[in-house]
Design a protein around this motif. Sequence first.
Motif, PDB file in Angstrom:
ATOM      1  N   UNK A   1     115.459  41.194  40.223  1.00 15.41           N
ATOM      2  CA  UNK A   1     115.981  40.128  41.064  1.00 15.41           C
ATOM      3  C   UNK A   1     115.229  39.974  42.365  1.00 15.41           C
ATOM      4  N   UNK A   2     115.843  39.189  43.245  1.00 14.81           N
ATOM      5  CA  UNK A   2     115.266  38.872  44.551  1.00 14.81           C
ATOM      6  C   UNK A   2     115.813  39.847  45.592  1.00 14.81           C
ATOM      7  N   UNK A   3     114.914  40.357  46.434  1.00 14.66           N
ATOM      8  CA  UNK A   3     115.291  41.277  47.504  1.00 14.66           C
ATOM      9  C   UNK A   3     114.773  40.738  48.830  1.00 14.66           C
ATOM     10  N   UNK A   4     115.473  41.096  49.889  1.00 17.45           N
ATOM     11  CA  UNK A   4     115.063  40.692  51.231  1.00 17.45           C
ATOM     12  C   UNK A   4     114.873  41.953  52.078  1.00 17.45           C
ATOM     13  N   UNK A   5     113.736  42.021  52.775  1.00 18.18           N
ATOM     14  CA  UNK A   5     113.445  43.125  53.682  1.00 18.18           C
ATOM     15  C   UNK A   5     113.542  42.570  55.104  1.00 18.18           C
ATOM     16  N   UNK A   6     114.365  43.219  55.930  1.00 17.30           N
ATOM     17  CA  UNK A   6     114.563  42.780  57.312  1.00 17.30           C
ATOM     18  C   UNK A   6     114.218  43.927  58.254  1.00 17.30           C
ATOM     19  N   UNK A   7     113.364  43.642  59.237  1.00 16.23           N
ATOM     20  CA  UNK A   7     113.006  44.636  60.253  1.00 16.23           C
ATOM     21  C   UNK A   7     113.553  44.161  61.594  1.00 16.23           C
ATOM     22  N   UNK A   8     114.360  45.005  62.236  1.00 18.73           N
ATOM     23  CA  UNK A   8     114.863  44.772  63.590  1.00 18.73           C
ATOM     24  C   UNK A   8     114.234  45.847  64.474  1.00 18.73           C
ATOM     25  N   UNK A   9     113.247  45.445  65.268  1.00 14.64           N
ATOM     26  CA  UNK A   9     112.419  46.408  65.990  1.00 14.64           C
ATOM     27  C   UNK A   9     112.511  46.161  67.497  1.00 14.64           C
ATOM     28  N   UNK A  10     112.509  47.256  68.240  1.00 14.54           N
ATOM     29  CA  UNK A  10     112.520  47.210  69.697  1.00 14.54           C
ATOM     30  C   UNK A  10     111.469  48.188  70.210  1.00 14.54           C
ATOM     31  N   UNK A  11     111.362  48.286  71.528  1.00 15.84           N
ATOM     32  CA  UNK A  11     110.421  49.222  72.144  1.00 15.84           C
ATOM     33  C   UNK A  11     110.877  49.483  73.563  1.00 15.84           C
ATOM     34  N   UNK A  12     110.252  50.430  74.223  1.00 15.72           N
ATOM     35  CA  UNK A  12     110.598  50.735  75.608  1.00 15.72           C
ATOM     36  C   UNK A  12     112.052  51.148  75.748  1.00 15.72           C
ATOM     37  N   UNK A  13     112.778  50.475  76.634  1.00 15.02           N
ATOM     38  CA  UNK A  13     114.191  50.797  76.859  1.00 15.02           C
ATOM     39  C   UNK A  13     115.087  50.169  75.801  1.00 15.02           C
ATOM     40  N   UNK A  14     114.539  49.345  74.900  1.00 10.58           N
ATOM     41  CA  UNK A  14     115.308  48.784  73.785  1.00 10.58           C
ATOM     42  C   UNK A  14     116.073  47.534  74.119  1.00 10.58           C
ATOM     43  N   UNK A  15     115.740  46.868  75.223  1.00 11.40           N
ATOM     44  CA  UNK A  15     116.466  45.671  75.627  1.00 11.40           C
ATOM     45  C   UNK A  15     116.268  44.495  74.698  1.00 11.40           C
ATOM     46  N   UNK A  16     115.068  44.292  74.212  1.00  8.97           N
ATOM     47  CA  UNK A  16     114.763  43.151  73.360  1.00  8.97           C
ATOM     48  C   UNK A  16     114.571  43.635  71.925  1.00  8.97           C
ATOM     49  N   UNK A  17     115.260  42.978  70.986  1.00  3.45           N
ATOM     50  CA  UNK A  17     115.119  43.309  69.570  1.00  3.45           C
ATOM     51  C   UNK A  17     114.418  42.151  68.872  1.00  3.45           C
ATOM     52  N   UNK A  18     113.320  42.455  68.205  1.00  4.37           N
ATOM     53  CA  UNK A  18     112.571  41.457  67.438  1.00  4.37           C
ATOM     54  C   UNK A  18     112.921  41.608  65.970  1.00  4.37           C
ATOM     55  N   UNK A  19     113.071  40.480  65.286  1.00  2.20           N
ATOM     56  CA  UNK A  19     113.464  40.502  63.881  1.00  2.20           C
ATOM     57  C   UNK A  19     112.483  39.690  63.051  1.00  2.20           C
ATOM     58  N   UNK A  20     112.127  40.218  61.899  1.00  4.09           N
ATOM     59  CA  UNK A  20     111.307  39.490  60.940  1.00  4.09           C
ATOM     60  C   UNK A  20     111.806  39.854  59.544  1.00  4.09           C
ATOM     61  N   UNK A  21     111.720  38.876  58.620  1.00  3.49           N
ATOM     62  CA  UNK A  21     112.185  39.080  57.244  1.00  3.49           C
ATOM     63  C   UNK A  21     111.119  38.618  56.266  1.00  3.49           C
ATOM     64  N   UNK A  22     111.211  39.167  55.079  1.00  2.00           N
ATOM     65  CA  UNK A  22     110.415  38.669  53.964  1.00  2.00           C
ATOM     66  C   UNK A  22     111.208  38.906  52.686  1.00  2.00           C
ATOM     67  N   UNK A  23     110.834  38.206  51.644  1.00  2.00           N
ATOM     68  CA  UNK A  23     111.508  38.383  50.360  1.00  2.00           C
ATOM     69  C   UNK A  23     110.487  38.747  49.297  1.00  2.00           C
ATOM     70  N   UNK A  24     110.972  39.390  48.267  1.00  2.00           N
ATOM     71  CA  UNK A  24     110.133  39.682  47.111  1.00  2.00           C
ATOM     72  C   UNK A  24     111.007  39.683  45.869  1.00  2.00           C
ATOM     73  N   UNK A  25     110.370  39.476  44.746  1.00  2.00           N
ATOM     74  CA  UNK A  25     111.037  39.508  43.437  1.00  2.00           C
ATOM     75  C   UNK A  25     110.560  40.730  42.669  1.00  2.00           C
ATOM     76  N   UNK A  26     111.506  41.401  42.057  1.00  2.00           N
ATOM     77  CA  UNK A  26     111.178  42.489  41.133  1.00  2.00           C
ATOM     78  C   UNK A  26     111.610  42.030  39.749  1.00  2.00           C
TER      79      UNK A  26
END
Length: 161
Positions: free
Chosen positions: A99-124
């Motif tokens: 089926x279809x899967x979604x990978x989501x990354x929620x990443x921060x740095x430093x003191x962690x104030x800002x969270x960046x998010x990116x997603x992608x999908x793939x089929x198995x």
Amino acid sequence: MVLVEVAGDITESIQLLSVKATKGKNAGSFFFSVPDQSAVTVKNTGNGFSQPFGRVSVTGMNNKEVYSYELNNKDPRGNILPDSTRVFRDELKNIKNPGRYKVTANISHGSGGQVLTVQSTFWYVPVWLLVTILVIIVGLVVLAYVFYRTRLNRQLRHHRR
């Protein structure tokens, strides 16, 4: 190598460029065998070194989480030097059903104030499933042809009488 922070104007800034599923070193969006790693690409756009951290999760077609892990979760954390890019590779697990899967990354740095998010999908889609679907389609085509020929022969016999 020893990283030393000196006094001055330090700008902390990163870009989360991508998150991808990979099989070995090959990234893709369609896999015939289970992908075994995720690759999170982060660029340091600041002028000091950065140690990104965060959570990466994998969800299935029903939006249920099948696996998650903490990015750069070691002591000490891995660094990204200024004006450079780093790919963080980690193992993926629990991808079992086609089926279809979604990978989501929620990443921060430093003191962690800002969270960046990116997603992608793939089929198995495993090979056995493709073969099964192909056999079913060929079987349906053959049945339709046999049905058509049987009806055509009956009509021809009926018109000859």
